[in-house]
Scaffold this motif. Sequence first.
Motif, PDB file in Angstrom:
ATOM      1  N   ILE A 173      13.641  -0.407 -43.338  1.00 37.59           N
ATOM      2  CA  ILE A 173      13.914   0.952 -42.890  1.00 37.59           C
ATOM      3  C   ILE A 173      15.250   1.364 -43.506  1.00 37.59           C
ATOM      4  O   ILE A 173      16.255   0.663 -43.367  1.00 37.59           O
ATOM      5  CB  ILE A 173      13.981   1.039 -41.353  1.00 37.59           C
ATOM      6  N   VAL A 174      15.244   2.494 -44.216  1.00 35.86           N
ATOM      7  CA  VAL A 174      16.459   3.007 -44.863  1.00 35.86           C
ATOM      8  C   VAL A 174      17.001   4.128 -43.983  1.00 35.86           C
ATOM      9  O   VAL A 174      16.300   5.099 -43.688  1.00 35.86           O
ATOM     10  CB  VAL A 174      16.148   3.538 -46.287  1.00 35.86           C
ATOM     11  N   LEU A 175      18.261   3.971 -43.541  1.00 38.87           N
ATOM     12  CA  LEU A 175      18.912   4.963 -42.683  1.00 38.87           C
ATOM     13  C   LEU A 175      20.025   5.668 -43.441  1.00 38.87           C
ATOM     14  O   LEU A 175      20.846   5.017 -44.094  1.00 38.87           O
ATOM     15  CB  LEU A 175      19.498   4.300 -41.438  1.00 38.87           C
ATOM     16  N   GLU A 176      20.043   6.993 -43.374  1.00 34.33           N
ATOM     17  CA  GLU A 176      21.182   7.761 -43.897  1.00 34.33           C
ATOM     18  C   GLU A 176      22.185   7.868 -42.777  1.00 34.33           C
ATOM     19  O   GLU A 176      21.874   8.379 -41.698  1.00 34.33           O
ATOM     20  CB  GLU A 176      20.727   9.154 -44.337  1.00 34.33           C
ATOM     21  N   ASN A 177      23.379   7.351 -43.005  1.00 35.24           N
ATOM     22  CA  ASN A 177      24.408   7.277 -41.981  1.00 35.24           C
ATOM     23  C   ASN A 177      25.079   8.629 -41.809  1.00 35.24           C
ATOM     24  O   ASN A 177      25.464   9.275 -42.739  1.00 35.24           O
ATOM     25  CB  ASN A 177      25.441   6.225 -42.379  1.00 35.24           C
ATOM     26  N   PRO A 212      29.291   3.284 -44.902  1.00 36.58           N
ATOM     27  CA  PRO A 212      28.262   3.413 -45.930  1.00 36.58           C
ATOM     28  C   PRO A 212      27.433   4.676 -45.711  1.00 36.58           C
ATOM     29  O   PRO A 212      27.185   5.079 -44.584  1.00 36.58           O
ATOM     30  CB  PRO A 212      27.409   2.157 -45.758  1.00 36.58           C
ATOM     31  N   LYS A 213      27.009   5.294 -46.798  1.00 37.50           N
ATOM     32  CA  LYS A 213      26.185   6.503 -46.701  1.00 37.50           C
ATOM     33  C   LYS A 213      24.732   6.154 -46.382  1.00 37.50           C
ATOM     34  O   LYS A 213      24.007   6.948 -45.805  1.00 37.50           O
ATOM     35  CB  LYS A 213      26.253   7.285 -48.013  1.00 37.50           C
ATOM     36  N   GLU A 214      24.330   4.927 -46.765  1.00 36.09           N
ATOM     37  CA  GLU A 214      22.947   4.502 -46.564  1.00 36.09           C
ATOM     38  C   GLU A 214      22.935   3.038 -46.143  1.00 36.09           C
ATOM     39  O   GLU A 214      23.699   2.235 -46.663  1.00 36.09           O
ATOM     40  CB  GLU A 214      22.183   4.681 -47.876  1.00 36.09           C
ATOM     41  N   SER A 222      24.076   5.227 -36.581  1.00 38.82           N
ATOM     42  CA  SER A 222      23.353   6.426 -36.167  1.00 38.82           C
ATOM     43  C   SER A 222      23.063   7.257 -37.405  1.00 38.82           C
ATOM     44  O   SER A 222      23.861   7.287 -38.335  1.00 38.82           O
ATOM     45  CB  SER A 222      24.197   7.256 -35.186  1.00 38.82           C
ATOM     46  N   GLY A 223      21.921   7.924 -37.425  1.00 41.72           N
ATOM     47  CA  GLY A 223      21.596   8.749 -38.579  1.00 41.72           C
ATOM     48  C   GLY A 223      20.129   9.120 -38.615  1.00 41.72           C
ATOM     49  O   GLY A 223      19.453   9.166 -37.596  1.00 41.72           O
ATOM     50  N   THR A 224      19.633   9.368 -39.825  1.00 44.52           N
ATOM     51  CA  THR A 224      18.265   9.815 -40.051  1.00 44.52           C
ATOM     52  C   THR A 224      17.502   8.763 -40.829  1.00 44.52           C
ATOM     53  O   THR A 224      18.043   8.168 -41.764  1.00 44.52           O
ATOM     54  CB  THR A 224      18.273  11.132 -40.853  1.00 44.52           C
TER      55      THR A 224
END
Length: 100
Positions: A96-100, A30-32, A76-78
Amino acid sequence: MRTRFLGGVHPTSHKESTRRKPIVPLEEPPKEVVIPLVMCAEGGAEPMVKKGDLVTVGQVIAKPTGDGVYVHASVSGTVAAIEPCLQSWGGKALSIVLEN
């Protein structure tokens, strides 16, 4: 004090549609990813990261408030955002929204 009762709770499983299907990996990750900070009825969690932070899989990203639980990054991501998001029970909870 918690009250105990004989027998416990045994909800129906509703697994008929997926019972014999194998677990298969996603074709692409997933991208997010949205991670809610309310994981149980006893309490929520307070973010330990802020927007723009880099996180690694397994890193603690939120600490418990009350009788809540620690929340770990599943990818892992931002950190893209920390905002209320719609949850499976129909309400909104800080996530919390993570960009993968």
